[in-house]
Design an enzyme around this catalytic site. Sequence first.
Site, PDB file in Angstrom:
ATOM      1  N   SER A 177       0.835  -1.204   0.000  1.00  0.00           N
ATOM      2  CA  SER A 177       0.000   0.000   0.000  1.00  0.00           C
ATOM      3  C   SER A 177       0.863   1.244   0.000  1.00  0.00           C
ATOM      4  O   SER A 177       1.986   1.236   0.549  1.00  0.00           O
ATOM      5  CB  SER A 177      -0.862  -0.013   1.267  1.00  0.00           C
ATOM      6  N   TYR A 219      -1.804  -1.047  10.815  1.00  0.00           N
ATOM      7  CA  TYR A 219      -2.067  -1.626   9.499  1.00  0.00           C
ATOM      8  C   TYR A 219      -0.868  -1.388   8.573  1.00  0.00           C
ATOM      9  O   TYR A 219      -0.337  -2.314   7.946  1.00  0.00           O
ATOM     10  CB  TYR A 219      -3.333  -1.005   8.890  1.00  0.00           C
ATOM     11  N   LYS A 236       2.156  -3.926   6.651  1.00  0.00           N
ATOM     12  CA  LYS A 236       2.564  -3.929   5.234  1.00  0.00           C
ATOM     13  C   LYS A 236       4.080  -3.755   5.113  1.00  0.00           C
ATOM     14  O   LYS A 236       4.731  -4.436   4.310  1.00  0.00           O
ATOM     15  CB  LYS A 236       1.841  -2.804   4.472  1.00  0.00           C
TER      16      LYS A 236
HETATM   17  P1  NAD Z   1     -10.949  -6.935   1.249  1.00  0.00           P
HETATM   18  O1  NAD Z   1     -11.132  -6.914   2.733  1.00  0.00           O
HETATM   19  O2  NAD Z   1     -12.117  -6.651   0.395  1.00  0.00           O
HETATM   20  O3  NAD Z   1     -10.340  -8.353   0.802  1.00  0.00           O
HETATM   21  C1  NAD Z   1      -9.476  -9.091   1.618  1.00  0.00           C
HETATM   22  C2  NAD Z   1     -10.002 -10.519   1.632  1.00  0.00           C
HETATM   23  O4  NAD Z   1      -9.131 -11.310   2.444  1.00  0.00           O
HETATM   24  C3  NAD Z   1     -11.407 -10.628   2.224  1.00  0.00           C
HETATM   25  O5  NAD Z   1     -12.218 -11.387   1.356  1.00  0.00           O
HETATM   26  C4  NAD Z   1     -11.175 -11.363   3.547  1.00  0.00           C
HETATM   27  O6  NAD Z   1     -12.283 -12.182   3.887  1.00  0.00           O
HETATM   28  C5  NAD Z   1      -9.922 -12.151   3.259  1.00  0.00           C
HETATM   29  N1  NAD Z   1      -9.081 -12.476   4.419  1.00  0.00           N
HETATM   30  C6  NAD Z   1      -8.563 -11.636   5.341  1.00  0.00           C
HETATM   31  N2  NAD Z   1      -7.808 -12.334   6.199  1.00  0.00           N
HETATM   32  C7  NAD Z   1      -7.830 -13.628   5.815  1.00  0.00           C
HETATM   33  C8  NAD Z   1      -7.233 -14.813   6.282  1.00  0.00           C
HETATM   34  N3  NAD Z   1      -6.446 -14.815   7.356  1.00  0.00           N
HETATM   35  N4  NAD Z   1      -7.487 -15.963   5.636  1.00  0.00           N
HETATM   36  C9  NAD Z   1      -8.306 -15.988   4.539  1.00  0.00           C
HETATM   37  N5  NAD Z   1      -8.887 -14.891   4.030  1.00  0.00           N
HETATM   38  C10 NAD Z   1      -8.644 -13.724   4.675  1.00  0.00           C
HETATM   39  O7  NAD Z   1      -9.742  -5.953   0.930  1.00  0.00           O
HETATM   40  P2  NAD Z   1      -9.236  -5.419  -0.478  1.00  0.00           P
HETATM   41  O8  NAD Z   1      -9.578  -3.994  -0.562  1.00  0.00           O
HETATM   42  O9  NAD Z   1      -9.610  -6.352  -1.548  1.00  0.00           O
HETATM   43  O10 NAD Z   1      -7.671  -5.501  -0.216  1.00  0.00           O
HETATM   44  C11 NAD Z   1      -6.883  -6.617  -0.627  1.00  0.00           C
HETATM   45  C12 NAD Z   1      -5.461  -6.401  -0.149  1.00  0.00           C
HETATM   46  O11 NAD Z   1      -4.986  -5.170  -0.670  1.00  0.00           O
HETATM   47  C13 NAD Z   1      -5.327  -6.316   1.365  1.00  0.00           C
HETATM   48  O12 NAD Z   1      -4.122  -6.946   1.746  1.00  0.00           O
HETATM   49  C14 NAD Z   1      -5.229  -4.826   1.617  1.00  0.00           C
HETATM   50  O13 NAD Z   1      -4.516  -4.527   2.789  1.00  0.00           O
HETATM   51  C15 NAD Z   1      -4.490  -4.363   0.380  1.00  0.00           C
HETATM   52  N6  NAD Z   1      -4.734  -2.942   0.056  1.00  0.00           N
HETATM   53  C16 NAD Z   1      -6.027  -2.494  -0.098  1.00  0.00           C
HETATM   54  C17 NAD Z   1      -6.248  -1.151  -0.367  1.00  0.00           C
HETATM   55  C18 NAD Z   1      -7.655  -0.610  -0.490  1.00  0.00           C
HETATM   56  O14 NAD Z   1      -7.827   0.596  -0.367  1.00  0.00           O
HETATM   57  N7  NAD Z   1      -8.666  -1.419  -0.756  1.00  0.00           N
HETATM   58  C19 NAD Z   1      -5.176  -0.270  -0.503  1.00  0.00           C
HETATM   59  C20 NAD Z   1      -3.877  -0.765  -0.364  1.00  0.00           C
HETATM   60  C21 NAD Z   1      -3.671  -2.116  -0.081  1.00  0.00           C
END
Ligand code: NAD
Length: 331
Positions: A124, A148, A152
């Site tokens: 991120s 958080y 990362k």
């Molecule tokens: P999201 O919460 O929609 O998706 C994450 C998925 O991981 C969910 O379906 C959740 O159920 C699953 N999950 C979490 N922990 C788990 C575990 N221990 N075992 C199995 N499943 C698990 O989030 P997103 O927006 O799709 O983000 C995906 C990744 O990208 C994350 O790592 C997040 O930190 C990173 N990210 C997101 C953003 C954003 O703004 N959306 C920005 C930067 C980075």
Amino acid sequence: MKVLVTGGTGYIGSHTIVELLDNNYDVVCIDNFINSKPEVLDKIKEITGKEITFYEGDVCDKQILRQIFTDNNIDAVIHFAGLKAVGESVRVPLKYYRNNIDSTLSLLEVMGEYNCKKLVFSSSATVYGKPKSLPIKEDFPLSTTNPYGATKLMIENILRDIYVSDKDWSIAVLRYFNPIGAHSSGLIGENPNDIPNNLMPYIIKVATGEYQKLNIFGNDYDTVDGTGVRDYIHVVDLALGHLKALEKIDKDNGIDFYNLGTGHGFSVLELVNTFSKVNKVDVPYEICDRRPGDIDACYADPSYAKEKLNWQAEKNIEDMCRDSYNFVNRK
Ligand code: NAD
Ligand code: UDP
């Protein structure tokens, strides 16, 4: 190529799976639905007409990971699974350290056991902390302001160490800026279960009448209109970046870090006004105090991803606003 997608029923994961299937990858997915719903699997099938192999389980659990690698000949992993709510991570940091770090360690250990050493990791822009200047380049100093972000950055460092120890690894670390938007079908999108932390999901709840007004966190920043500026990127563009990263790690060993953003910053007011105009809907708002920890502006220099991955964002802010709203209106 067979790809294991962790967290694949989540927001970015589901869009990435659609693009993988459309490009003839075989997809295996694990998710424990801690922040997503099983219906997403049906929607993916409806969009693509294709099946994936799905395991309901926790990525921290090495037994299920071993089962997945035993059952399937996995060539590469895209690791989305993780918790992502900044505010919650401040309130319950151990939940974030346990889930995000533990799941990654388990995954890396099992990948090593099965000699699968190609990984795309979801990082991120938060790892840049308060950037020294703009736009942000990949070699800027790294720091974090909340648990958080710390998870990362820790994972980035773990991945660096893994590569130092074993040059067979091939790792792409993707630093996302602010993903918004949804698939053009309107079938998948961002659908938080709780009160949204992020701006676009909140705007949507106001537009649909679920909430009365948007709270804009400060209008005294050093930006075009005083409200915070971010680099919003369409989630489908972001998803396509993962396919480019897969191609790259399939070709070359190493570890590399890429900004996935558009390179353009938009203020909160600019986003709200564009959303209202494109969707012909009112978004009442009120200016409130700044949110603690927020920075005034953040946007990427995405030129390294263009040079090395041959990737750049194609969709504009109007597309993002239209597709975000289309997703909630279709449901
Ligand atoms: P999201 O919460 O929609 O998706 C994450 C998925 O991981 C969910 O379906 C959740 O159920 C699953 N999950 C979490 N922990 C788990 C575990 N221990 N075992 C199995 N499943 C698990 O989030 P997103 O927006 O799709 O983000 C995906 C990744 O990208 C994350 O790592 C997040 O930190 C990173 N990210 C997101 C953003 C954003 O703004 N959306 C920005 C930067 C980075
Ligand atoms: N923001 C806002 N009201 C909200 C949520 C966010 O004014 O209800 C602002 C926030 O201060 C920031 C921008 O919108 O300037 C993007 O916030 P978000 O949480 O979506 O992303 P991040 O700050 O993590 O990049």
